[in-house]
Write a protein that holds these residues in place. Structure first.
Motif, PDB file in Angstrom:
ATOM      1  N   LEU A 284       0.879  -1.073  -0.011  1.00  0.00           N
ATOM      2  CA  LEU A 284       0.108  -0.116   0.152  1.00  0.00           C
ATOM      3  C   LEU A 284       0.769   1.355   0.091  1.00  0.00           C
ATOM      4  CD1 LEU A 284      -2.531  -0.844   2.829  1.00  0.00           C
ATOM      5  CD2 LEU A 284      -2.904  -1.103   0.178  1.00  0.00           C
ATOM      6  N   THR A 285       0.304   2.370  -0.634  1.00  0.00           N
ATOM      7  CA  THR A 285       1.099   3.523  -0.630  1.00  0.00           C
ATOM      8  C   THR A 285      -0.026   4.587  -0.402  1.00  0.00           C
ATOM      9  OG1 THR A 285       0.592   3.831  -3.135  1.00  0.00           O
ATOM     10  CG2 THR A 285       3.030   2.918  -2.410  1.00  0.00           C
ATOM     11  N   SER A 286       0.409   5.705   0.130  1.00  0.00           N
ATOM     12  CA  SER A 286      -0.423   6.825   0.428  1.00  0.00           C
ATOM     13  C   SER A 286      -0.483   8.176  -0.654  1.00  0.00           C
ATOM     14  CB  SER A 286       0.001   7.551   1.867  1.00  0.00           C
ATOM     15  OG  SER A 286      -0.625   8.762   1.835  1.00  0.00           O
ATOM     16  N   ILE A 287      -1.511   8.328  -0.608  1.00  0.00           N
ATOM     17  CA  ILE A 287      -1.666   9.702  -1.807  1.00  0.00           C
ATOM     18  C   ILE A 287      -0.929  10.386  -1.414  1.00  0.00           C
ATOM     19  CG2 ILE A 287      -4.201   9.194  -2.294  1.00  0.00           C
ATOM     20  CD1 ILE A 287      -5.024  11.428  -0.414  1.00  0.00           C
ATOM     21  N   HIS A 288      -0.334  10.720   0.117  1.00  0.00           N
ATOM     22  CA  HIS A 288       0.453  11.846   0.415  1.00  0.00           C
ATOM     23  C   HIS A 288       1.760  11.791  -0.162  1.00  0.00           C
ATOM     24  CE1 HIS A 288      -2.690  13.600   2.794  1.00  0.00           C
ATOM     25  NE2 HIS A 288      -2.633  12.643   3.703  1.00  0.00           N
ATOM     26  N   GLU A 289       2.256  10.482  -0.513  1.00  0.00           N
ATOM     27  CA  GLU A 289       3.734  10.185  -1.104  1.00  0.00           C
ATOM     28  C   GLU A 289       3.888  10.907  -2.203  1.00  0.00           C
ATOM     29  OE1 GLU A 289       5.139   6.161  -0.339  1.00  0.00           O
ATOM     30  OE2 GLU A 289       3.228   5.760   0.712  1.00  0.00           O
ATOM     31  N   LEU A 290       3.054  11.306  -3.037  1.00  0.00           N
ATOM     32  CA  LEU A 290       3.453  12.020  -4.557  1.00  0.00           C
ATOM     33  C   LEU A 290       3.193  13.496  -4.077  1.00  0.00           C
ATOM     34  CD1 LEU A 290       1.125   9.769  -6.724  1.00  0.00           C
ATOM     35  CD2 LEU A 290       3.558   9.639  -6.246  1.00  0.00           C
ATOM     36  N   ASP A 291       2.916  13.959  -3.012  1.00  0.00           N
ATOM     37  CA  ASP A 291       2.716  15.494  -2.554  1.00  0.00           C
ATOM     38  C   ASP A 291       4.356  16.202  -2.763  1.00  0.00           C
ATOM     39  OD1 ASP A 291       2.308  18.192  -1.690  1.00  0.00           O
ATOM     40  OD2 ASP A 291       0.919  17.138  -0.051  1.00  0.00           O
ATOM     41  N   GLU A 292       4.396  17.139  -3.422  1.00  0.00           N
ATOM     42  CA  GLU A 292       5.693  17.868  -3.524  1.00  0.00           C
ATOM     43  C   GLU A 292       5.684  19.133  -2.614  1.00  0.00           C
ATOM     44  OE1 GLU A 292       8.270  16.656  -4.607  1.00  0.00           O
ATOM     45  OE2 GLU A 292       7.156  15.048  -5.626  1.00  0.00           O
ATOM     46  N   THR A 293       4.721  19.431  -1.733  1.00  0.00           N
ATOM     47  CA  THR A 293       4.763  20.775  -1.090  1.00  0.00           C
ATOM     48  C   THR A 293       5.315  20.143   0.112  1.00  0.00           C
ATOM     49  OG1 THR A 293       2.847  19.839   0.303  1.00  0.00           O
ATOM     50  CG2 THR A 293       2.489  20.977  -1.749  1.00  0.00           C
ATOM     51  N   THR A 294       5.512  21.069   1.260  1.00  0.00           N
ATOM     52  CA  THR A 294       6.224  20.896   2.435  1.00  0.00           C
ATOM     53  C   THR A 294       5.512  19.954   3.147  1.00  0.00           C
ATOM     54  OG1 THR A 294       6.976  23.236   2.591  1.00  0.00           O
ATOM     55  CG2 THR A 294       6.918  22.055   4.675  1.00  0.00           C
ATOM     56  N   PHE A 295       4.160  19.716   3.280  1.00  0.00           N
ATOM     57  CA  PHE A 295       3.703  18.651   3.679  1.00  0.00           C
ATOM     58  C   PHE A 295       3.964  17.158   3.165  1.00  0.00           C
ATOM     59  CE2 PHE A 295      -0.409  20.704   5.732  1.00  0.00           C
ATOM     60  CZ  PHE A 295       0.229  21.384   6.512  1.00  0.00           C
ATOM     61  N   GLY A 296       4.110  17.384   1.977  1.00  0.00           N
ATOM     62  CA  GLY A 296       4.743  15.753   1.147  1.00  0.00           C
ATOM     63  C   GLY A 296       5.946  15.665   1.930  1.00  0.00           C
ATOM     64  N   ARG A 297       6.901  16.494   1.958  1.00  0.00           N
ATOM     65  CA  ARG A 297       8.315  16.356   2.315  1.00  0.00           C
ATOM     66  C   ARG A 297       8.022  15.989   4.022  1.00  0.00           C
ATOM     67  NH1 ARG A 297       9.087  21.254   0.080  1.00  0.00           N
ATOM     68  NH2 ARG A 297       9.968  22.189   2.064  1.00  0.00           N
ATOM     69  N   ILE A 298       7.493  16.392   4.889  1.00  0.00           N
ATOM     70  CA  ILE A 298       7.108  16.030   6.102  1.00  0.00           C
ATOM     71  C   ILE A 298       6.558  14.350   6.152  1.00  0.00           C
ATOM     72  CG2 ILE A 298       5.575  16.364   8.066  1.00  0.00           C
ATOM     73  CD1 ILE A 298       5.855  19.350   7.378  1.00  0.00           C
TER      74      ILE A 298
END
Length: 154
Positions: free
Chosen positions: A54-68
């Motif tokens: 499983l992977t999270s939708i958040h893993e592709l996020d390139e914002t600061t939140f994604g890095r977090i």
């Protein structure tokens, strides 16, 4: 696809697609009928320490939140990091890390329960008791696995 599995007094609701990308995990009081991924069932039963594939939708996020989220994903099973430690690595402030954890749509998968305050647990939605239970659960499984021979570890 969606369904739920039990974790103590709560049900863990999950919504995911055929590519194993999870868009939502939340803790609910009622059981949501439907299937759950095998890796989630195994994790909640203490038979697996990872939710892969499983992977999270958040893993592709390139914002600061994604890095977090990616940094939190790297916290080993059964360990914790403080909001400040994550913030320092990502180059932001502890409150920003806290806000990212609050907005995490896929807890357990992005293990925000492993992020704690320097002087306590910090927060957790919908109930701090879930964070306590998850941390205690992972500590028990980690201790159990440390007593096994290397080829027996899950």
């Amino acid at each position: 696809m969606e369904g739920s599995a039990k974790f103590g007094l709560w049900s863990v609701y999950i919504r995911w697609n055929s590519d194993n990308v999870v868009s939502r995990i939340r803790f609910v009081k009622q059981v949501v009928p439907g299937p759950v991924p095998l890796s989630l069932s195994q994790y909640l039963a203490g038979k697996k320490t990872s939710l892969s594939p499983l992977t999270s939708i958040h893993e592709l996020d390139e914002t600061t939140f994604g890095r977090i989220y990616r940094e939190v994903l790297a916290i080993p099973y059964g360990e914790t990091r403080t909001y400040g430690e994550i913030a320092k690595i990502v180059g932001t402030g502890p409150r920003v890390v806290g806000m990212a954890m609050k907005r995490n749509m896929t807890p357990i998968l992005i293990p925000c329960h492993r992020v704690v305050a320097v002087n306590g647990l910090g927060g957790y939605s919908p109930d701090i008791s879930i964070k306590k239970d998850l941390l205690a659960f992972e500590a028990r499984i980690r201790e159990k696995n440390s007593r096994k021979k290397p080829e027996q570890v899950i």
